[in-house]
Design a protein around this motif. Structure first.
Motif, mmCIF file in Angstrom:
data_model
loop_
_atom_site.group_PDB
_atom_site.id
_atom_site.type_symbol
_atom_site.label_atom_id
_atom_site.label_comp_id
_atom_site.label_asym_id
_atom_site.label_seq_id
_atom_site.Cartn_x
_atom_site.Cartn_y
_atom_site.Cartn_z
ATOM 1 N N ARG A 32 -3.325 -22.310 -18.286
ATOM 2 C CA ARG A 32 -4.170 -22.631 -19.437
ATOM 3 C C ARG A 32 -5.097 -23.805 -19.147
ATOM 4 O O ARG A 32 -6.216 -23.860 -19.657
ATOM 5 C CB ARG A 32 -3.308 -22.920 -20.662
ATOM 6 N N ALA A 33 -4.645 -24.738 -18.316
ATOM 7 C CA ALA A 33 -5.460 -25.913 -18.012
ATOM 8 C C ALA A 33 -6.565 -25.627 -17.005
ATOM 9 O O ALA A 33 -7.643 -26.226 -17.082
ATOM 10 C CB ALA A 33 -4.571 -27.036 -17.492
ATOM 11 N N PHE A 34 -6.333 -24.705 -16.064
ATOM 12 C CA PHE A 34 -7.262 -24.536 -14.956
ATOM 13 C C PHE A 34 -8.040 -23.221 -14.937
ATOM 14 O O PHE A 34 -9.005 -23.092 -14.196
ATOM 15 C CB PHE A 34 -6.531 -24.726 -13.622
ATOM 16 N N ALA A 35 -7.634 -22.242 -15.734
ATOM 17 C CA ALA A 35 -8.337 -20.953 -15.729
ATOM 18 C C ALA A 35 -9.664 -21.080 -16.470
ATOM 19 O O ALA A 35 -9.782 -21.836 -17.430
ATOM 20 C CB ALA A 35 -7.473 -19.877 -16.379
ATOM 21 N N GLU A 36 -10.636 -20.347 -16.009
ATOM 22 C CA GLU A 36 -11.939 -20.262 -16.673
ATOM 23 C C GLU A 36 -12.168 -18.819 -17.094
ATOM 24 O O GLU A 36 -11.839 -17.917 -16.336
ATOM 25 C CB GLU A 36 -13.051 -20.704 -15.722
ATOM 26 N N PRO A 37 -12.705 -18.532 -18.230
ATOM 27 C CA PRO A 37 -13.069 -19.509 -19.255
ATOM 28 C C PRO A 37 -11.832 -20.054 -19.948
ATOM 29 O O PRO A 37 -10.815 -19.368 -20.062
ATOM 30 C CB PRO A 37 -13.931 -18.699 -20.231
ATOM 31 N N GLY A 54 -3.701 -24.865 -1.815
ATOM 32 C CA GLY A 54 -3.430 -24.789 -3.242
ATOM 33 C C GLY A 54 -2.454 -23.695 -3.598
ATOM 34 O O GLY A 54 -1.942 -22.983 -2.734
ATOM 35 N N GLY A 55 -2.202 -23.574 -4.897
ATOM 36 C CA GLY A 55 -1.291 -22.570 -5.417
ATOM 37 C C GLY A 55 -2.037 -21.395 -5.993
ATOM 38 O O GLY A 55 -3.202 -21.504 -6.376
ATOM 39 N N VAL A 56 -1.343 -20.251 -6.068
ATOM 40 C CA VAL A 56 -1.925 -19.021 -6.597
ATOM 41 C C VAL A 56 -1.008 -18.484 -7.692
ATOM 42 O O VAL A 56 0.211 -18.389 -7.502
ATOM 43 C CB VAL A 56 -2.103 -17.962 -5.486
ATOM 44 N N TRP A 57 -1.617 -18.141 -8.819
ATOM 45 C CA TRP A 57 -0.892 -17.569 -9.949
ATOM 46 C C TRP A 57 -1.538 -16.257 -10.357
ATOM 47 O O TRP A 57 -2.760 -16.120 -10.291
ATOM 48 C CB TRP A 57 -0.933 -18.523 -11.148
ATOM 49 N N GLU A 67 -6.218 -13.243 -10.849
ATOM 50 C CA GLU A 67 -5.633 -14.208 -9.926
ATOM 51 C C GLU A 67 -6.304 -15.560 -10.144
ATOM 52 O O GLU A 67 -7.524 -15.640 -10.305
ATOM 53 C CB GLU A 67 -5.834 -13.759 -8.479
ATOM 54 N N LEU A 68 -5.486 -16.603 -10.161
ATOM 55 C CA LEU A 68 -5.970 -17.971 -10.329
ATOM 56 C C LEU A 68 -5.547 -18.786 -9.126
ATOM 57 O O LEU A 68 -4.354 -18.870 -8.825
ATOM 58 C CB LEU A 68 -5.392 -18.580 -11.614
ATOM 59 N N HIS A 69 -6.509 -19.369 -8.420
ATOM 60 C CA HIS A 69 -6.219 -20.274 -7.308
ATOM 61 C C HIS A 69 -6.567 -21.685 -7.757
ATOM 62 O O HIS A 69 -7.675 -21.932 -8.217
ATOM 63 C CB HIS A 69 -7.030 -19.900 -6.064
ATOM 64 N N ALA A 94 -2.469 -30.847 -15.617
ATOM 65 C CA ALA A 94 -2.564 -29.839 -16.682
ATOM 66 C C ALA A 94 -2.227 -30.460 -18.032
ATOM 67 O O ALA A 94 -2.926 -30.217 -19.026
ATOM 68 C CB ALA A 94 -1.641 -28.662 -16.381
ATOM 69 N N CYS A 95 -1.178 -31.266 -18.074
ATOM 70 C CA CYS A 95 -0.809 -31.939 -19.326
ATOM 71 C C CYS A 95 -1.950 -32.830 -19.813
ATOM 72 O O CYS A 95 -2.291 -32.825 -21.001
ATOM 73 C CB CYS A 95 0.458 -32.767 -19.134
#
Length: 106
Positions: A32-37, A54-57, A67-69, A94-95
């Motif tokens: 939620r903190a790093f995904a766009e939009p 980095g990490g991948v989700w 996919e989010l990197h 993220a917090c």
């Protein structure tokens, strides 16, 4: 720019098991903190991998999977202890982005 460090499969398996077993809420918070939009509703997030950069989700938002990197906050890493440090830093970032009080780290 060099090739990112690749971790051994046992390290990746252990980290993914821990993140997806013990930190499912943190995975969603990071997404939620790093995904766009940022206005898309993220309903699921599973860490699927990581390397030295980095990490991948795999995230689910508005019914679609993407996919989010996310790059490690401290820059490239090359050892297992750094993975924990950088995941914790991602959680803290993220917090801060979302205005959520982070829990204390052990």
């Amino acid at each position: 720019m060099g090739v990112p460090h690749t971790f051994d499969s046992d390290v990746i398996t252990a980290v993914l098991r821990h993140m997806n077993g013990d930190h499912t809420d943190d995975n969603i918070l990071i997404a939620r903190a790093f995904a766009e939009p940022s206005d898309a509703e993220i309903t699921d997030s599973v860490m699927t991998g990581f390397d030295g950069d980095g990490g991948v989700w795999e995230i689910t938002r508005d019914g679609s999977i993407a996919e989010l990197h996310v790059p490690w906050p401290g820059g490239p890493i090359a050892d297992r202890p750094s993975v924990r440090r950088e995941v914790v830093a991602l959680y803290d970032d993220a917090c801060a982005r979302l205005g959520v009080e982070p829990r204390p780290h052990a």
